[in-house]
Design a protein around this motif. Sequence first.
Motif, PDB file in Angstrom:
ATOM      1  N   GLN A  37       1.048  -1.162  -0.224  1.00  0.00           N
ATOM      2  CA  GLN A  37       0.023   0.000   0.018  1.00  0.00           C
ATOM      3  C   GLN A  37       0.779   1.170   0.004  1.00  0.00           C
ATOM      4  N   GLY A  38       0.294   2.384  -0.394  1.00  0.00           N
ATOM      5  CA  GLY A  38       0.909   3.587  -0.181  1.00  0.00           C
ATOM      6  C   GLY A  38       1.872   3.850  -1.205  1.00  0.00           C
ATOM      7  N   LEU A  39       3.184   4.529  -0.927  1.00  0.00           N
ATOM      8  CA  LEU A  39       4.372   4.698  -1.610  1.00  0.00           C
ATOM      9  C   LEU A  39       5.287   3.560  -1.892  1.00  0.00           C
ATOM     10  N   ILE A  40       5.383   2.702  -1.172  1.00  0.00           N
ATOM     11  CA  ILE A  40       6.237   1.410  -1.337  1.00  0.00           C
ATOM     12  C   ILE A  40       6.244   1.034  -2.524  1.00  0.00           C
ATOM     13  N   ALA A  41       5.042   0.408  -3.077  1.00  0.00           N
ATOM     14  CA  ALA A  41       4.970  -0.214  -4.106  1.00  0.00           C
ATOM     15  C   ALA A  41       5.602   0.325  -5.452  1.00  0.00           C
ATOM     16  N   PRO A  42       5.136   1.638  -5.945  1.00  0.00           N
ATOM     17  CA  PRO A  42       5.658   2.610  -6.824  1.00  0.00           C
ATOM     18  C   PRO A  42       7.103   2.708  -6.623  1.00  0.00           C
ATOM     19  N   ALA A  43       7.382   2.791  -5.542  1.00  0.00           N
ATOM     20  CA  ALA A  43       8.777   3.321  -5.236  1.00  0.00           C
ATOM     21  C   ALA A  43       9.783   1.929  -5.588  1.00  0.00           C
ATOM     22  N   THR A  44       9.189   0.972  -5.257  1.00  0.00           N
ATOM     23  CA  THR A  44      10.125  -0.286  -5.159  1.00  0.00           C
ATOM     24  C   THR A  44      10.182  -0.548  -6.757  1.00  0.00           C
TER      25      THR A  44
END
Length: 104
Positions: A39-46
């Motif tokens: 959830q949140g910013l972790i998925a797109p940042a990863t």
Amino acid sequence: MNNQKHALIGFFLAIGLFVYVLLVVFFLSHAERLFGKMQGLIAPATFLLLFVFSALVSGLLVLGYPLWLYFEGRKKEALVAFGSVVGWLFLLLVGLLTWRLLNQ
């Protein structure tokens, strides 16, 4: 070093890139099972960091050896090595597409 050795090195570099791509595809296809729903910013940042890292690895595998030859002053050999890597990658792509079309 003759052109056949550069072609062989180009073949191994292309195979290395192919294996790396397969590993990334395997990782991406199993990421939710391994890490759960992000959830949140972790998925797109990863994903973006993996994309940048993949560009770095791909660039090193395709351009590293030819650039090393070029900076050593072996410009013709650098062009042969680069063309070899690109040629082998193209043949791998055609082979994969052919295999996919034959197995539909």
